[in-house]
Structure formats: structure tokens, C-alpha cells
Design a protein around this motif. Structure first.
Motif, mmCIF file in Angstrom:
data_model
loop_
_atom_site.group_PDB
_atom_site.id
_atom_site.type_symbol
_atom_site.label_atom_id
_atom_site.label_comp_id
_atom_site.label_asym_id
_atom_site.label_seq_id
_atom_site.Cartn_x
_atom_site.Cartn_y
_atom_site.Cartn_z
ATOM 1 N N ILE A 172 0.837 -1.202 0.000
ATOM 2 C CA ILE A 172 0.000 0.000 0.000
ATOM 3 C C ILE A 172 0.867 1.246 0.000
ATOM 4 C CG2 ILE A 172 -1.611 1.342 1.429
ATOM 5 C CD1 ILE A 172 -2.918 -1.353 2.182
ATOM 6 N N LYS A 173 1.927 1.259 0.801
ATOM 7 C CA LYS A 173 2.833 2.414 0.829
ATOM 8 C C LYS A 173 3.473 2.626 -0.539
ATOM 9 C CE LYS A 173 4.047 2.454 5.727
ATOM 10 N NZ LYS A 173 5.107 2.255 6.715
ATOM 11 N N GLU A 174 3.910 1.522 -1.172
ATOM 12 C CA GLU A 174 4.515 1.630 -2.496
ATOM 13 C C GLU A 174 3.502 2.157 -3.509
ATOM 14 O OE1 GLU A 174 6.052 -2.249 -3.379
ATOM 15 O OE2 GLU A 174 7.724 -2.052 -1.973
ATOM 16 N N LEU A 175 2.265 1.671 -3.416
ATOM 17 C CA LEU A 175 1.231 2.146 -4.333
ATOM 18 C C LEU A 175 0.925 3.627 -4.106
ATOM 19 C CD1 LEU A 175 -1.235 -0.885 -4.368
ATOM 20 C CD2 LEU A 175 0.257 -0.120 -6.220
ATOM 21 N N LYS A 176 0.900 4.041 -2.844
ATOM 22 C CA LYS A 176 0.662 5.464 -2.550
ATOM 23 C C LYS A 176 1.788 6.320 -3.100
ATOM 24 C CE LYS A 176 -2.294 5.172 1.539
ATOM 25 N NZ LYS A 176 -2.410 5.455 2.976
ATOM 26 N N GLU A 177 3.039 5.854 -2.952
ATOM 27 C CA GLU A 177 4.169 6.607 -3.490
ATOM 28 C C GLU A 177 4.077 6.696 -5.013
ATOM 29 O OE1 GLU A 177 7.689 4.658 -2.064
ATOM 30 O OE2 GLU A 177 7.364 5.304 0.013
ATOM 31 N N ARG A 178 3.752 5.568 -5.660
ATOM 32 C CA ARG A 178 3.618 5.577 -7.120
ATOM 33 C C ARG A 178 2.472 6.481 -7.551
ATOM 34 N NH1 ARG A 178 3.236 -0.377 -9.096
ATOM 35 N NH2 ARG A 178 2.656 0.709 -11.005
ATOM 36 N N ARG A 179 1.381 6.452 -6.777
ATOM 37 C CA ARG A 179 0.242 7.311 -7.099
ATOM 38 C C ARG A 179 0.647 8.775 -6.982
ATOM 39 N NH1 ARG A 179 -3.612 10.177 -4.472
ATOM 40 N NH2 ARG A 179 -5.646 10.316 -5.437
ATOM 41 N N ALA A 180 1.359 9.113 -5.907
ATOM 42 C CA ALA A 180 1.796 10.503 -5.727
ATOM 43 C C ALA A 180 2.709 10.932 -6.877
ATOM 44 C CB ALA A 180 2.507 10.663 -4.386
ATOM 45 N N GLU A 181 3.604 10.033 -7.298
ATOM 46 C CA GLU A 181 4.487 10.354 -8.423
ATOM 47 C C GLU A 181 3.678 10.561 -9.696
ATOM 48 O OE1 GLU A 181 7.289 7.148 -8.705
ATOM 49 O OE2 GLU A 181 8.301 7.696 -6.845
ATOM 50 N N LEU A 182 2.704 9.686 -9.933
ATOM 51 C CA LEU A 182 1.876 9.818 -11.129
ATOM 52 C C LEU A 182 1.047 11.099 -11.098
ATOM 53 C CD1 LEU A 182 0.660 6.147 -11.643
ATOM 54 C CD2 LEU A 182 2.286 7.416 -13.037
ATOM 55 N N VAL A 183 0.505 11.429 -9.922
ATOM 56 C CA VAL A 183 -0.265 12.666 -9.801
ATOM 57 C C VAL A 183 0.630 13.873 -10.076
ATOM 58 C CG1 VAL A 183 -1.462 14.148 -8.131
ATOM 59 C CG2 VAL A 183 -2.045 11.730 -8.298
ATOM 60 N N ALA A 184 1.846 13.844 -9.551
ATOM 61 C CA ALA A 184 2.778 14.945 -9.796
ATOM 62 C C ALA A 184 3.101 15.045 -11.288
ATOM 63 C CB ALA A 184 4.052 14.751 -8.985
#
Length: 188
Positions: free
Chosen positions: A72-84
Motif C-alpha cells: 500500500i505504501k509503495e502504491l501510494k508513493e507511485r500514485r503521488a508520483e503519477l499525480v505529480a
């Protein structure tokens, strides 16, 4: 009358019998005690085994949850990167047509007798270096830039008269690109 005297050692026989009964009772008590201890020990061992099984089950589930939390943490980090990245792309996409309008406004605001030599952009600040036939034409350029919906805050940095015998003045000025609200109205 005859009295009979029992000369047999009945007290000794009675003591032997009582000792034998005591030993039998002692053995029976030891066997019962051993049996009770064995049953109690078995019950305690079973409880310990059950608790160990519960503990190992909890540890296994905890390890699974830790893995899921890590995912979940990895997915949140990837999501934040994608949003950025998406925000950067949207920002670039949104600003793409604005440069066309900026250049169009630079041409529209240019009075006769004024020429641009160089235009630099740093963020929202444009630095314009050019030539003008007179100081009045430079002033007219600055007024035109201020009246444009795309620019604001024209600021003249320097003006120098031509040294080569011509009456051409070179100038440097800065102007800021206006906020998007005024520009959006013009785009419509």
C-alpha cells in the motif's frame, strides 16, 4: 473358672496388617497422585501447544499484513508520483497555447518604429531588448504592453542613444505575463 490367656502375638500381627494396609494405601495414593499429575501435565502441555499455535497464526497474519502495508505504501508513493507527473503535464498542456498568444500580443503591441532584437523569458518575466526611433515610441510600447490583457507591469531598465550617428535608441525593458484569469477571457 478357667481363664485363657492368648499367648499368640496378635498385636504384632495387627501391626503387620496395619503396616500392609498403610503401604497399600500409600501406593494407591501415590498412583492416584501420579495419575492426577500426569493428567494435569497433559492439560497444561495441551494449553501451551494451543497457545503456540495461536501465536504462530497471529505471527503469520501479521507478516501478511506487513506485506500488504508495504504494498500500500509503495502504491501510494507511485500514485503521488503519477499525480505529480500528471500535474506537470497538465501545466505544460495548459501553457502550450499561451505562448502563441504571448507572441501575438508582442506583435500587436509593437508600435511603428520599434524593433525587437532579443526577448528572454524567465518564468513569467520577459526581458525585451530592442531599438526605437524615439523615446516616445518606447513609451508607446510600454503603454501598449500595460493595456494588453496578457502583460502587466512594464518597466524600462535603460535607454541609450545611438553612438553611430543614427538617431536610433536602444532600450531594455521587462514586463510580466498577466495572471491566467484575464487571458482566459481573451481566449474565448
Amino acid at each position: 473358672m478357667t481363664t485363657t490367656i492368648n499367648l499368640l502375638p496378635w498385636r504384632e500381627e495387627r501391626r503387620k496388617q496395619q503396616q500392609q494396609e498403610f503401604i497399600v494405601l500409600l501406593v494407591v495414593a501415590a498412583v492416584v497422585g501420579g495419575l492426577l499429575f500426569w493428567l494435569w501435565q497433559g492439560s497444561v502441555d495441551q494449553q501451551i501447544a494451543d497457545q503456540r499455535a495461536r501465536n504462530s497464526h497471529i505471527q503469520a497474519k501479521t507478516a501478511e499484513l506487513d506485506e500488504k502495508i508495504k504494498e500500500i505504501k509503495e502504491l501510494k508513493e507511485r500514485r503521488a508520483e503519477l499525480v505529480a507527473r500528471m500535474e506537470v503535464i497538465q501545466s505544460l498542456q495548459g501553457n502550450r497555447p499561451s505562448i502563441v498568444y504571448v507572441f501575438d500580443q508582442l506583435v500587436k503591441t509593437l508600435p511603428d518604429g520599434v524593433y525587437y532584437n532579443e526577448i528572454k523569458r524567465e518564468g513569467d518575466l520577459f526581458t525585451i531588448v530592442g531599438l526605437a526611433e524615439s523615446n516616445n515610441r518606447i513609451s508607446r510600447l510600454m503603454r501598449n504592453l500595460d493595456q494588453s490583457d496578457w502583460f502587466e507591469g512594464a518597466n524600462l531598465l535603460n535607454v541609450s542613444a545611438g553612438n553611430d550617428g543614427t538617431e536610433v535608441n536602444s532600450f531594455t525593458l521587462t514586463v510580466k505575463q498577466a495572471s491566467r484569469s484575464g487571458q482566459e477571457e481573451e481566449e474565448k
